[in-house]
Design a protein around this motif. Structure first.
Motif, PDB file in Angstrom:
ATOM      1  N   THR A   1     -44.437   4.751 -17.371  1.00 37.87           N
ATOM      2  CA  THR A   1     -44.026   6.149 -17.174  1.00 37.87           C
ATOM      3  C   THR A   1     -44.224   6.566 -15.714  1.00 37.87           C
ATOM      4  N   ALA A   2     -45.398   6.217 -15.163  1.00 32.44           N
ATOM      5  CA  ALA A   2     -45.695   6.600 -13.772  1.00 32.44           C
ATOM      6  C   ALA A   2     -44.700   5.956 -12.810  1.00 32.44           C
TER       7      ALA A   2
ATOM      8  N   ILE B   1     -41.486   7.775 -12.969  1.00 36.26           N
ATOM      9  CA  ILE B   1     -41.529   9.067 -12.258  1.00 36.26           C
ATOM     10  C   ILE B   1     -41.315   8.864 -10.761  1.00 36.26           C
ATOM     11  N   VAL B   2     -41.956   7.822 -10.197  1.00 35.55           N
ATOM     12  CA  VAL B   2     -41.837   7.623  -8.741  1.00 35.55           C
ATOM     13  C   VAL B   2     -40.598   6.790  -8.373  1.00 35.55           C
ATOM     14  N   GLY B   3     -39.875   6.325  -9.387  1.00 34.29           N
ATOM     15  CA  GLY B   3     -38.598   5.661  -9.130  1.00 34.29           C
ATOM     16  C   GLY B   3     -38.665   4.208  -8.711  1.00 34.29           C
ATOM     17  N   VAL B   4     -39.734   3.504  -9.086  1.00 30.86           N
ATOM     18  CA  VAL B   4     -39.778   2.072  -8.759  1.00 30.86           C
ATOM     19  C   VAL B   4     -40.072   1.222 -10.005  1.00 30.86           C
ATOM     20  N   ALA B   5     -39.628   1.720 -11.156  1.00 27.20           N
ATOM     21  CA  ALA B   5     -39.873   0.973 -12.400  1.00 27.20           C
ATOM     22  C   ALA B   5     -39.253  -0.415 -12.343  1.00 27.20           C
ATOM     23  N   ASP B   6     -38.132  -0.528 -11.621  1.00 28.01           N
ATOM     24  CA  ASP B   6     -37.456  -1.826 -11.543  1.00 28.01           C
ATOM     25  C   ASP B   6     -38.186  -2.805 -10.612  1.00 28.01           C
TER      26      ASP B   6
ATOM     27  N   ILE C   1     -51.785   8.141 -11.971  1.00 23.71           N
ATOM     28  CA  ILE C   1     -51.791   7.473 -13.283  1.00 23.71           C
ATOM     29  C   ILE C   1     -52.902   7.980 -14.208  1.00 23.71           C
ATOM     30  N   ALA C   2     -54.066   8.295 -13.626  1.00 26.62           N
ATOM     31  CA  ALA C   2     -55.183   8.720 -14.483  1.00 26.62           C
ATOM     32  C   ALA C   2     -55.242  10.241 -14.613  1.00 26.62           C
ATOM     33  N   ASP C   3     -54.148  10.909 -14.219  1.00 26.89           N
ATOM     34  CA  ASP C   3     -54.043  12.361 -14.291  1.00 26.89           C
ATOM     35  C   ASP C   3     -55.254  13.051 -13.640  1.00 26.89           C
ATOM     36  N   PRO C   4     -55.435  12.831 -12.331  1.00 25.19           N
ATOM     37  CA  PRO C   4     -56.611  13.396 -11.668  1.00 25.19           C
ATOM     38  C   PRO C   4     -56.490  14.908 -11.478  1.00 25.19           C
ATOM     39  N   THR C   5     -57.617  15.536 -11.156  1.00 26.07           N
ATOM     40  CA  THR C   5     -57.628  16.991 -10.936  1.00 26.07           C
ATOM     41  C   THR C   5     -56.843  17.348  -9.681  1.00 26.07           C
ATOM     42  N   PHE C   6     -56.963  16.535  -8.647  1.00 22.34           N
ATOM     43  CA  PHE C   6     -56.200  16.805  -7.416  1.00 22.34           C
ATOM     44  C   PHE C   6     -55.905  15.504  -6.675  1.00 22.34           C
ATOM     45  N   LEU C   7     -54.914  15.603  -5.779  1.00 23.78           N
ATOM     46  CA  LEU C   7     -54.529  14.430  -4.989  1.00 23.78           C
ATOM     47  C   LEU C   7     -54.924  14.650  -3.541  1.00 23.78           C
ATOM     48  N   LEU C   8     -55.460  13.608  -2.911  1.00 23.07           N
ATOM     49  CA  LEU C   8     -55.771  13.651  -1.489  1.00 23.07           C
ATOM     50  C   LEU C   8     -54.848  12.671  -0.781  1.00 23.07           C
ATOM     51  N   CYS C   9     -54.070  13.183   0.160  1.00 22.64           N
ATOM     52  CA  CYS C   9     -53.094  12.324   0.842  1.00 22.64           C
ATOM     53  C   CYS C   9     -53.453  12.264   2.331  1.00 22.64           C
TER      54      CYS C   9
END
Lengths: 247, 428
Positions: free
Chosen positions: A136-137, A140-145, A169-177
């Motif tokens: 699924t993840a 969503i990001v468009g690289v399943a293939d 993937i682990a549904d975190p509270t927030f993302l740090l980029c």
């Protein structure tokens, strides 16, 4: 709503109070962050900018529990992380934080699927459930293939997409980029940024991002500048962003 | 010889496969049980990382393989020597010597003493009611080796004509048994292959007598296979020793359980000054000095090599940690604990050492059954014996390798786990 002064309302997703970080280099002490305050609500998308060495990455590391402050506190979803033991902090990171790095930081000997699956290995999900989540993840990001490809077989943009999938993937509270587009060409950078924006808008993710690129920063709801160890609001707020200090 | 070697290799290979299966099954069960506690860095990560750095890994693997090979070879040498001597004794035979003797080379006993002893309870008798006793004398003669032409000490044993009824595992495999009262000898199968002039029909000169080789016997891989046997009375004359004085007597008992009764009867008889020992125990003691020497020397060599191998593993693992600093930091950032990282790197070190251990074991397999000879310090004669690689030795070899793996992997694993995540993430 994002605030950068200490009058921020209690109950924000992320509350930073009086954060100091001092590095010691030989006999010299370098104050990187000085009494920094910040409030970030769920669903906010914040960009941090500032000159090299201004402490952007240090701030991100402190928010992500990868480093400990000299003084001050960081509270996330009610958990004050600055006094947690190393072990507790590791568990907390696994539950609450998704990291996206400039150099993608994919494990080169693992496939895209296995890289994305890594955080799920720390959960109690069955193999079949993990597979479903990873697929699924990657969709969503468009690289399943590309799930069975190794990082060396992917383009930079694809690698960063896999890294984004790993971060969510682990549904975190927030993302740090940390400079998520710093190593990408403009087209790939735009694709990755539109993906991150989609995570905020469609999936309600909270994102804190460090960048040097004003074009990238402009896609956040608010851009904060790190100057002399404190955060200063810069430019106009976009939708959902309140003026610092006001309620 | 080749067939025996192949057979030995096949048996040990089968043992190795069994060992591998045991390791896999036990390892799988342990991994399954411990996984929730130990963490979950995927094994594929370590195996593929090893493959990616195969050149440095192979150096560590070969270092450990060499050490394990030497370790197993030396121990198999000691085991082979011990097995050869222990096989020389039977549980239902009692060896009688002069009291205080530690070897049949020392001292002598009279025929009268033997006759008193053979009438004690527990002694087996033949169909004619005669006690099954062989009175024996031993001597050492120099005979040139086939391989080098240099002289080696060979033990000549004078025995009673009924010796084959007492040592039932000894069979004549070529020619015939010597005729009592004649200058004839039979030779052990190893002696026939090792020394010059000992094939059937040849003549051997010693003690001023031309001895005719009339047969070859197979003593089942025991030390007797390295001996020459002849009539004890003739040998006594040739060696110019008093008649009716022998160095030992081997008495066949009605059963192994009869030993205690027989020994008590002999040692409590005031007219006898004899030492009674179970034959198998006597030969086990004979092997002790040489076995210990081989084990100590082998252990020393293996220990020195192990130090080198551990440094090899340390070097490999330290460079792995250095090369993968950012990967480790990324995993720590994702939520893998220090323990996960330590165990992951330890697993990697153990994989290297396990592979090294297996290669070391396989490399020495062809030695199994290979015959060599050495000097028996108790008798000062040459004794041929075979390398004996057992399942237990292979397990010890692999275990030794795993110990080296833990020692070589622990410090690098600790370093990997202790590095600050934020610093390592910035590494290129």
């Amino acid at each position: 709503m994002v605030r950068v002064d200490e009058r921020g309302k209690s109950g924000s997703l992320i509350e930073v109070r009086g954060l100091d970080k001092t590095y010691r280099r030989g006999n010299e002490e370098i104050d990187v962050l000085q009494g920094l305050n910040l409030d970030v609500d769920k669903g906010d998308f914040v960009a941090f900018m500032g000159p090299s060495g201004s402490g952007k990455t240090t701030l991100l590391n402190l928010l992500g529990g990868l480093d400990v402050p000299t003084r001050g506190s960081v509270t996330v979803a009610g958990d004050e992380i600055t006094h947690m033991s190393r072990g507790k902090l590791t568990e907390w990171r696994a539950r609450h934080v998704g990291f996206i790095f400039q150099m993608y930081n994919l494990i080169p000997v693992l496939t895209a699927f296995q890289n994305v699956e890594l955080p799920l290995l720390l959960t109690k999900l069955s193999k079949a459930e993990r597979r479903k989540h990873v697929e699924t993840a990657l969709e969503i990001v468009g690289v399943a293939d590309r799930m069975n490809h190794f990082p060396r077989q992917l383009s930079g943009g694809q690698e960063q997409r896999v890294a984004v999938a790993r971060a969510i993937i682990a549904d975190p509270t927030f993302l740090l980029c940390d400079e998520p587009t710093g190593d990408l060409d403009r087209k790939s950078a735009d694709e990755v940024m539109s993906l991150i924006r989609r995570l905020v808008e469609e999936y309600g993710k909270t994102v804190l991002m460090v960048t040097h690129d004003p074009l990238v920063a402009r896609q956040a709801k608010i851009t904060l500048h790190l100057e002399k160890g404190v955060l200063v609001e810069a430019g106009e707020r976009r939708e959902g962003v309140a003026a610092g200090g006001s309620s | 010889m080749l067939a025996k070697l192949l057979f030995g290799a096949a048996i040990t290979l089968a043992a190795l496969v069994a060992l591998l299966l045991v390791v896999v099954v036990v390892g799988g069960i342990l991994a399954g049980l411990l996984a929730p506690f130990l963490g979950s860095v995927p094994i594929s990560y370590n195996l593929r990382s090893l493959r990616a750095r195969w050149t440095s890994a192979i150096v560590a693997v070969l270092g450990i393989a060499g050490t394990v090979g030497v370790f197993v070879a030396m121990l198999s040498l000691a085991r082979g020597f011990r097995a050869t001597l222990v096989a020389s004794g039977s549980a239902d035979n009692a060896l009688v010597m002069r009291a205080g003797s530690t070897s049949e080379m020392m001292g002598g006993i009279t025929l009268d003493s033997i006759r008193v002893a053979q009438d004690k309870p527990g002694v087996a008798r033949d169909a004619a009611g005669q006690p099954l006793v062989t009175q024996e004398v031993v001597g050492i003669i120099p005979i040139p080796l086939i391989s080098t032409g240099t002289d080696a000490n060979v033990q000549v044993r004078g025995v009673s004509p009924n010796v084959l009824a007492i040592r039932k595992f000894v069979k004549i495999v070529e020619g015939r048994m010597f005729t009592p009262g004649l200058d004839e000898i039979v030779v052990g199968k190893n002696a026939a292959k090792t020394y010059q002039g000992l094939t059937t029909g040849q003549t051997l000169n010693f003690g001023g007598v031309h001895w005719r080789v009339v047969g070859v016997f197979d003593a089942g891989g025991s030390s007797f296979d390295s001996e020459i046997w002849c009539d004890a009375r003739i040998l006594n004359e040739v060696l110019k020793r008093p008649a009716n004085i022998f160095q030992s007597a081997t008495i066949h008992l009605t059963s192994p359980a009869a030993f205690r009764e027989f020994k008590d009867a002999v040692t409590s008889d005031p007219q006898l000054n004899l030492e009674v020992e179970r034959e198998v125990d006597y030969y086990a003691k004979q092997s002790a000095t040489m076995t210990r020497l081989i084990e100590i020397l082998g252990g020393l060599v293996a220990a020195i090599m192990a130090v080198g191998a551990i440094f090899g593993a340390l070097n490999t693992m330290y460079s792995a940690v250095a090369e993968r600093g950012r990967e480790i930091a990324t995993m720590r950032a994702l939520g893998f604990s220090s323990w996960n990282v330590i165990l992951s790197f330890l697993f990697e070190a153990l994989a290297i050492s396990f592979l090294g251990g297996l290669i070391g074991c396989v490399a020495v397999l062809p030695l199994n059954g290979w015959t060599t000879s050495t000097l028996n310090f108790q008798t000062f004669s040459s004794i041929a014996f075979a390398f004996k690689i057992t399942f237990g030795l292979l397990v010890m070899g692999v275990f030794f390798a795993l110990v080296m793996g833990v020692l070589g992997g622990l410090l690098p694993a600790l370093r990997a786990a202790r590095r600050p995540v934020a610093v390592s993430l910035r590494e290129l």
